[in-house]
Design an enzyme around this catalytic site. Structure first.
Site, short mmCIF file in Angstrom:
data_model
loop_
_atom_site.label_atom_id
_atom_site.label_comp_id
_atom_site.label_asym_id
_atom_site.label_seq_id
_atom_site.Cartn_x
_atom_site.Cartn_y
_atom_site.Cartn_z
N CYS A 34 2.12 0.59 -8.89
CA CYS A 34 3.28 1.04 -8.11
C CYS A 34 4.51 1.21 -9.00
O CYS A 34 5.34 2.09 -8.77
CB CYS A 34 3.58 0.04 -6.99
SG CYS A 34 3.79 -1.63 -7.60
N GLY A 82 1.98 2.45 5.33
CA GLY A 82 3.09 1.53 5.64
C GLY A 82 3.85 1.98 6.88
O GLY A 82 4.20 1.17 7.75
N GLU A 136 3.96 10.46 -5.61
CA GLU A 136 3.29 9.42 -6.39
C GLU A 136 1.85 9.87 -6.67
O GLU A 136 1.08 10.12 -5.74
CB GLU A 136 3.27 8.11 -5.61
CG GLU A 136 2.72 6.95 -6.41
CD GLU A 136 2.65 5.66 -5.61
OE1 GLU A 136 2.35 5.72 -4.40
OE2 GLU A 136 2.87 4.59 -6.21
N GLY A 157 0.84 -1.20 0.00
CA GLY A 157 0.00 0.00 0.00
C GLY A 157 0.87 1.24 0.00
O GLY A 157 2.03 1.21 -0.44
N SER A 158 0.31 2.31 0.52
CA SER A 158 1.00 3.60 0.44
C SER A 158 2.07 3.73 1.53
O SER A 158 1.97 3.11 2.59
CB SER A 158 -0.04 4.72 0.63
OG SER A 158 -0.63 4.58 1.91
P1 NAD Z 1 -3.39 2.34 1.15
O1 NAD Z 1 -2.12 2.46 1.92
O2 NAD Z 1 -4.36 3.44 1.26
O3 NAD Z 1 -4.17 1.02 1.59
C1 NAD Z 1 -3.56 -0.26 1.56
C2 NAD Z 1 -4.27 -1.16 2.56
O4 NAD Z 1 -4.07 -0.65 3.87
C3 NAD Z 1 -5.78 -1.25 2.34
O5 NAD Z 1 -6.21 -2.57 2.61
C4 NAD Z 1 -6.30 -0.28 3.39
O6 NAD Z 1 -7.62 -0.59 3.81
C5 NAD Z 1 -5.30 -0.49 4.52
N1 NAD Z 1 -5.23 0.64 5.43
C6 NAD Z 1 -5.60 1.93 5.18
N2 NAD Z 1 -5.43 2.69 6.28
C7 NAD Z 1 -4.92 1.88 7.23
C8 NAD Z 1 -4.52 2.07 8.58
N3 NAD Z 1 -4.59 3.27 9.18
N4 NAD Z 1 -4.03 1.01 9.27
C9 NAD Z 1 -3.91 -0.19 8.68
N5 NAD Z 1 -4.30 -0.45 7.41
C10 NAD Z 1 -4.78 0.57 6.70
O7 NAD Z 1 -2.95 2.04 -0.35
P2 NAD Z 1 -3.90 1.85 -1.61
O8 NAD Z 1 -4.47 3.18 -1.95
O9 NAD Z 1 -4.79 0.69 -1.42
O10 NAD Z 1 -2.83 1.42 -2.72
C11 NAD Z 1 -2.05 2.33 -3.40
C12 NAD Z 1 -0.64 2.31 -2.90
O11 NAD Z 1 -0.14 0.96 -2.91
C13 NAD Z 1 0.30 3.09 -3.79
O12 NAD Z 1 1.19 3.84 -3.01
C14 NAD Z 1 1.05 2.00 -4.55
O13 NAD Z 1 2.29 2.38 -5.05
C15 NAD Z 1 1.14 0.93 -3.52
N6 NAD Z 1 1.38 -0.38 -4.16
C16 NAD Z 1 2.63 -0.92 -4.04
C17 NAD Z 1 2.92 -2.13 -4.67
C18 NAD Z 1 4.30 -2.76 -4.56
O14 NAD Z 1 4.44 -3.91 -4.94
N7 NAD Z 1 5.30 -2.03 -4.09
C19 NAD Z 1 1.92 -2.78 -5.39
C20 NAD Z 1 0.66 -2.20 -5.48
C21 NAD Z 1 0.40 -0.98 -4.85
#
Ligand code: NAD
Length: 482
Positions: free
Chosen positions: A289, A238, A386, A233-234
């Site tokens: 990503c 993270g 990003e 995720g973001s």
């Molecule tokens: P996000 O961080 O908003 O959410 C990811 C996950 O985390 C979701 O399941 C969300 O519900 C959960 N989440 C959200 N808030 C949280 C919290 N406070 N505590 C715990 N969990 C929480 O990311 P997104 O919008 O779903 O995805 C986009 C991001 O993911 C981009 O930054 C992208 O680059 C990254 N991404 C990375 C890869 C990789 O392999 N490096 C692959 C795909 C996406």
């Protein structure tokens, strides 16, 4: 189409104990596809308990690697059989053209599971004959054991593929898991849950709890019986997960964002390169990503590349995800749509020029026209942050040294692309760019046998390849004295 919209705990699909639900929206027409059951504390606790029991159970804990491999191959077979349904669900909930998950993500998921089916019976230890231990002979056996219960937290942009990137190594290693799909895109993953049971993977080994990130994600990161968290995720979330995991010293893999450079060298074959450069930023509406969002172009060809990239963008047909003519879909949500348009506005206010796009498409659905920004500088917001949308930022350079310095002048280090006809330039750039993966004259999904992941804001640790197995296992040393 049969849609699974309940929580999977211990082999059963259930509603939330408190009846909580949330809509899943079709981004193309803003309609509600279904209401899903939304988990909370009761569901996380039940799912973790089921995973913990399954981890030590005869059925899974004592299953040989060989048999775990067979389970993974059966799951891959079932996904192959159900490829159309899975691709339809993913296209529906994300708003991307159906052909993308059908041709890319589902095959990657299958290949990943088959790769890890092969690893499952090859997770071996080693024997280390020691020097004498105070006069007694000693032999150490170093063994590799599954780490226990793993939490898998997924993003919305490629749920089937990324779920399998994590399930493959976790299950091959003998771990049990609790999966949290993103609220925007839980349907393809819940369907996988059905196939997981059908594949004969015992109840409780894989549990799937859709839920709000700040609730379910936080509960998973802080649960004492979860031994490892694998998050994609973001960087913002993270960092939060890492902070929550720290006091409990949980093992952690973070796959985060990217701001990938694509360097177009002066000698590049533009006829071959430009369609590839465009694909690397416009596929999946740029919600990738590894998107190559910073495009460094040699100043001698700047005008030509802007023109060709604009033509590539304009050739995209935006529309319904299931129309055969559609080559680009809608952004996943209103929030993502607003955020991308805001970034474009910021880019213009900081001096970038819109060569094409830059605005909404149509008046229903979260469509943003594929956008080419010209005259961008690497210190502008659109080149630093990003965007996660179909926005290509073109930046001119004069020398290769400058291109390398600009490519590396970023907080991210996930992936990069180089376009050149010269073999030694290709090697020089590939070596000099700081990224987990560098593609030369191409791009695509990672081979599941090779590790994937980046550094800094792009994350910690790797998935895929043998690195995937290492991330779900721990080494133990058994010392035998004679
Ligand atoms: P996000 O961080 O908003 O959410 C990811 C996950 O985390 C979701 O399941 C969300 O519900 C959960 N989440 C959200 N808030 C949280 C919290 N406070 N505590 C715990 N969990 C929480 O990311 P997104 O919008 O779903 O995805 C986009 C991001 O993911 C981009 O930054 C992208 O680059 C990254 N991404 C990375 C890869 C990789 O392999 N490096 C692959 C795909 C996406």
């Amino acid at each position: 189409m049969n849609i699974t919209n309940q929580i999977l705990i211990d082999g059963k699909f259930l509603d939330a104990a408190d009846g909580d639900t949330a809509p899943v929206i079709n981004p193309v027409d803003e309609s509600t596809i279904t209401e899903i059951a939304v988990g909370g504390k009761a569901e996380v606790n039940a799912a973790v308990a089921a995973a913990k029991t399954a981890f030590v159970s005869e059925a899974w804990g004592n299953m040989s690697g060989w048999d775990r491999g067979k389970c993974l191959n059966r799951l891959a077979d079932l996904i192959e059989k159900d490829a159309e349904t899975i691709a339809r669900l993913e296209a529906l909930e994300i708003g991307r053209p159906y052909v993308e998950p059908f041709n890319v993500d589902v095959p990657s998921a299958i290949a990943t599971l088959r790769t890890y089916a092969g690893y499952a019976d090859k997770i071996e230890g080693r024997q280390v004959p020691g020097p004498d231990h105070f006069g007694r002979p000693i032999t150490a056996i170093v063994e590799r054991r599954p780490i226990g219960v793993a939490a898998i937290i997924l993003p919305w942009n490629a749920p089937t593929m990324i779920a399998c990137w994590k399930l493959g190594p976790a299950l091959a290693s003998g771990c049990t898991v609790v999966v949290k799909p993103a609220m925007e895109a839980p349907l393809a993953v819940l369907h996988l849950g059905k196939l997981i049971l059908e594949a004969g993977i015992p109840a409780g080994v894989v549990n799937i709890v859709p839920g709000r990130g700040s609730v379910v994600g936080d509960l998973m990161a802080t649960h004492k019986d979860i031994n490892k968290v694998s998050f994609t995720g973001s960087p913002r979330v993270g960092a939060r997960i890492a902070t929550l995991c720290a006091p409990l010293f949980k093992k952690l893999t973070l796959e985060l964002g990217g701001k990938g450079p694509q360097i177009i060298c002066a000698d590049a074959d533009l006829d071959a390169a430009i369609p590839g450069v465009a694909m690397n930023i416009f596929a999946n509406q740029g919600e990738i990503c590894a998107a190559g969002s910073r495009i460094f172009v040699h100043r001698s060809m700047e005008e030509e590349v802007v023109k060709r990239m604009a033509a590539e963008a304009d050739s995209r047909k935006l529309g319904n995800q299931f129309d055969e003519a559609t080559s680009m879909g809608a952004l996943v949500s209103k929030a993502q749509f607003d955020s991308v348009l805001r970034y474009i506005k910021t880019g213009v206010s900081e001096g970038a020029r819109i060569a094409t796009g830059g605005e909404r498409y149509g008046d229903i659905g979260y469509f943003v026209k594929p956008t080419v920004l010209a005259g961008v500088r690497n210190d502008m917001t659109v080149a630093k942050e990003e965007i996660f949308g179909p926005v290509a930022a073109l930046i001119a350079y004069d020398t290769l040294e400058e291109a390398i310095a600009l490519a590396n002048d970023t907080d991210y280090a996930l992936s990069a692309n180089v376009w050149t006809r010269d073999f030694s330039t290709a090697h020089r750039l590939a070596k000099a760019i700081d990224a987990g993966t560098v593609w030369v004259n191409g791009g695509g999904t990672p081979d599941p046998r090779t590790a994937w992941g980046g550094d800094r804001q792009s994350g910690i640790g790797k998935e895929l390849g043998w690195a995937g197995i290492e991330s779900y296992t721990k080494e133990r040393v058994l010392n035998f004295l004679y």
